[in-house]
Design a protein around this motif. Structure first.
Motif, PDB file in Angstrom:
ATOM      1  N   UNK A 185     104.648  51.870  86.577  1.00  0.00           N
ATOM      2  CA  UNK A 185     103.301  51.134  85.636  1.00  0.00           C
ATOM      3  C   UNK A 185     102.400  51.482  86.607  1.00  0.00           C
ATOM      4  N   UNK A 186     101.189  52.068  85.532  1.00  0.00           N
ATOM      5  CA  UNK A 186     100.044  52.429  85.977  1.00  0.00           C
ATOM      6  C   UNK A 186      98.866  51.521  86.539  1.00  0.00           C
ATOM      7  N   UNK A 187      97.627  52.081  87.155  1.00  0.00           N
ATOM      8  CA  UNK A 187      96.095  51.869  87.463  1.00  0.00           C
ATOM      9  C   UNK A 187      95.686  52.488  87.586  1.00  0.00           C
ATOM     10  N   UNK A 188      94.148  52.608  86.010  1.00  0.00           N
ATOM     11  CA  UNK A 188      93.517  52.974  85.691  1.00  0.00           C
ATOM     12  C   UNK A 188      91.875  52.479  86.323  1.00  0.00           C
ATOM     13  N   UNK A 189      91.251  53.780  87.016  1.00  0.00           N
ATOM     14  CA  UNK A 189      89.881  53.295  87.083  1.00  0.00           C
ATOM     15  C   UNK A 189      88.930  54.217  87.257  1.00  0.00           C
ATOM     16  N   UNK A 207      92.424  62.782  84.135  1.00  0.00           N
ATOM     17  CA  UNK A 207      92.468  63.271  83.437  1.00  0.00           C
ATOM     18  C   UNK A 207      93.211  64.102  83.371  1.00  0.00           C
ATOM     19  N   UNK A 208      92.858  65.327  83.625  1.00  0.00           N
ATOM     20  CA  UNK A 208      92.862  66.714  83.736  1.00  0.00           C
ATOM     21  C   UNK A 208      94.650  67.058  84.091  1.00  0.00           C
ATOM     22  N   UNK A 209      95.464  66.065  84.372  1.00  0.00           N
ATOM     23  CA  UNK A 209      96.916  65.549  85.308  1.00  0.00           C
ATOM     24  C   UNK A 209      96.741  66.728  86.681  1.00  0.00           C
ATOM     25  N   UNK A 210      95.332  67.024  87.203  1.00  0.00           N
ATOM     26  CA  UNK A 210      95.890  67.770  89.037  1.00  0.00           C
ATOM     27  C   UNK A 210      96.147  66.675  89.199  1.00  0.00           C
ATOM     28  N   UNK A 211      97.156  67.028  90.489  1.00  0.00           N
ATOM     29  CA  UNK A 211      97.595  66.271  91.522  1.00  0.00           C
ATOM     30  C   UNK A 211      96.904  65.932  92.729  1.00  0.00           C
ATOM     31  N   UNK A 212      96.770  64.796  92.751  1.00  0.00           N
ATOM     32  CA  UNK A 212      94.964  64.514  94.390  1.00  0.00           C
ATOM     33  C   UNK A 212      95.983  63.621  95.171  1.00  0.00           C
ATOM     34  N   UNK A 252      92.924  59.860 100.422  1.00  0.00           N
ATOM     35  CA  UNK A 252      92.145  59.489 100.399  1.00  0.00           C
ATOM     36  C   UNK A 252      91.254  61.079  99.780  1.00  0.00           C
ATOM     37  N   UNK A 253      90.708  60.915  99.072  1.00  0.00           N
ATOM     38  CA  UNK A 253      89.573  61.972  98.551  1.00  0.00           C
ATOM     39  C   UNK A 253      88.803  61.723  97.630  1.00  0.00           C
ATOM     40  N   UNK A 254      87.715  62.070  96.973  1.00  0.00           N
ATOM     41  CA  UNK A 254      86.787  62.624  96.875  1.00  0.00           C
ATOM     42  C   UNK A 254      86.244  63.089  95.532  1.00  0.00           C
ATOM     43  N   UNK A 255      86.140  62.984  94.932  1.00  0.00           N
ATOM     44  CA  UNK A 255      86.468  63.153  93.228  1.00  0.00           C
ATOM     45  C   UNK A 255      85.249  63.869  92.888  1.00  0.00           C
ATOM     46  N   UNK A 256      85.080  64.521  92.413  1.00  0.00           N
ATOM     47  CA  UNK A 256      84.719  66.420  92.245  1.00  0.00           C
ATOM     48  C   UNK A 256      83.420  66.072  90.559  1.00  0.00           C
ATOM     49  N   UNK A 257      84.006  64.905  89.624  1.00  0.00           N
ATOM     50  CA  UNK A 257      83.607  65.253  88.658  1.00  0.00           C
ATOM     51  C   UNK A 257      83.892  63.469  88.152  1.00  0.00           C
ATOM     52  N   UNK A 258      82.975  63.380  87.591  1.00  0.00           N
ATOM     53  CA  UNK A 258      82.760  62.034  86.671  1.00  0.00           C
ATOM     54  C   UNK A 258      84.355  61.416  85.544  1.00  0.00           C
ATOM     55  N   UNK A 259      85.221  61.107  86.213  1.00  0.00           N
ATOM     56  CA  UNK A 259      86.217  60.594  85.448  1.00  0.00           C
ATOM     57  C   UNK A 259      87.505  59.209  86.069  1.00  0.00           C
ATOM     58  N   UNK A 260      88.558  59.636  84.858  1.00  0.00           N
ATOM     59  CA  UNK A 260      89.414  58.889  84.581  1.00  0.00           C
ATOM     60  C   UNK A 260      90.847  58.911  85.846  1.00  0.00           C
ATOM     61  N   UNK A 261      90.825  57.920  87.187  1.00  0.00           N
ATOM     62  CA  UNK A 261      91.683  58.193  87.468  1.00  0.00           C
ATOM     63  C   UNK A 261      93.282  57.177  87.533  1.00  0.00           C
ATOM     64  N   UNK A 262      94.582  57.740  87.458  1.00  0.00           N
ATOM     65  CA  UNK A 262      95.468  56.912  87.428  1.00  0.00           C
ATOM     66  C   UNK A 262      96.353  57.298  88.909  1.00  0.00           C
ATOM     67  N   UNK A 263      97.010  55.560  89.326  1.00  0.00           N
ATOM     68  CA  UNK A 263      97.440  56.113  90.482  1.00  0.00           C
ATOM     69  C   UNK A 263      99.064  55.313  89.857  1.00  0.00           C
ATOM     70  N   UNK A 264     100.384  55.699  89.867  1.00  0.00           N
ATOM     71  CA  UNK A 264     101.522  55.803  89.056  1.00  0.00           C
ATOM     72  C   UNK A 264     102.685  55.027  89.968  1.00  0.00           C
ATOM     73  N   UNK A 265     103.066  54.029  89.874  1.00  0.00           N
ATOM     74  CA  UNK A 265     104.262  54.082  90.652  1.00  0.00           C
ATOM     75  C   UNK A 265     105.237  53.700  90.231  1.00  0.00           C
ATOM     76  N   UNK A 266     106.604  54.563  90.477  1.00  0.00           N
ATOM     77  CA  UNK A 266     107.182  54.411  89.746  1.00  0.00           C
ATOM     78  C   UNK A 266     108.583  53.958  90.675  1.00  0.00           C
TER      79      UNK A 266
END
Length: 223
Positions: free
Chosen positions: A43-47, A80-85, A97-111
């Motif tokens: 399951x993934x959550x996007x924001x 959205x580019x697939x970079x693992x944060x 914790x992390x700092x965004x570099x650009x406006x983007x869609x971020x996804x948190x997935x639990x498997x």
């Protein structure tokens, strides 16, 4: 009798405080998200988050009561580019914790992971508390470092909140301008295409008239 207010110094009243109070009431603390994670599921959550924004989160994965196996799941946060944060295998509880570099869609997935030699693993309870922007800042720590008073801390928080709202409005204005330019460009292209289509139809109709006229003359149906 009360003294009249000094010229050039308007008397402070309750009216200017109302927007701040309403702002504090509307912008409350974010609540954590909880959901059930079945066995062998993902399951993934996007924001969407703005650029140069601090993002913090706290998660906890717990097995249901009476389960013989402990919680077992993987957590991965990507853009959205697939970079693992952030990534964590066999995650049970932790923070990120992390700092965004650009406006983007971020996804948190639990498997969910199913242990070898066991049957169907019961659903696990996942709790995620993700904050960004003003909510992610620890103003208590800032107050300790900068030795701020409670009122100064509250003013700092209001200043950051106001700046965040201004940035949101600026981004919305930019998007509105981009969408308006796109609409105007689309309307111009549709207009040119309509004119071209009308010219083609008029030319085709004119050609049909001359062609039929010559055909009927050849058949001596008309003079």
């Amino acid at each position: 009798m009360p003294l009249p207010p000094l010229p050039g110094r308007p008397r402070l009243g309750r009216a200017p405080l109302l927007p701040l109070l309403l702002l504090l009431l509307l912008v409350g603390p974010a609540r954590p998200i909880s959901f059930q994670l079945p066995g062998k599921a993902r399951k993934c959550l996007r924001e969407e988050i703005h650029r140069d924004t601090l993002v913090t989160g706290e998660y906890e994965i717990s097995a249901p009561p009476g389960s013989s196996t402990g919680p077992s799941a993987n957590l991965k946060i990507t853009d959205s580019a697939g970079h693992i944060l952030y990534a964590k295998e066999d995650a049970t509880k932790g923070k990120f914790a992390f700092t965004t570099e650009d406006y983007d869609m971020f996804e948190a997935c639990f498997e969910s992971k199913l242990p070898v030699g066991t049957g169907r693993m019961p659903d696990q309870l996942v709790t995620l508390d993700m904050k960004h922007g003003v909510e992610a800042k620890n103003y208590e720590e800032i107050a300790k470092v900068e030795k701020l008073k409670p009122l100064e801390v509250e003013l700092r928080r209001l200043e950051d909140l106001s700046e965040s709202i201004v940035n949101d409005f600026a981004y919305m204005k930019k998007r509105e301008e981009e969408m308006r330019d796109t609409n105007e460009s689309t309307n111009t292209r549709v207009l040119y295409f309509s004119i071209f289509s009308m010219c083609c139809l008029i030319g085709l109709a004119t050609w049909q008239v001359f062609y039929l006229r010559r055909f009927f003359k050849a058949k001596k149906l008309i003079e």
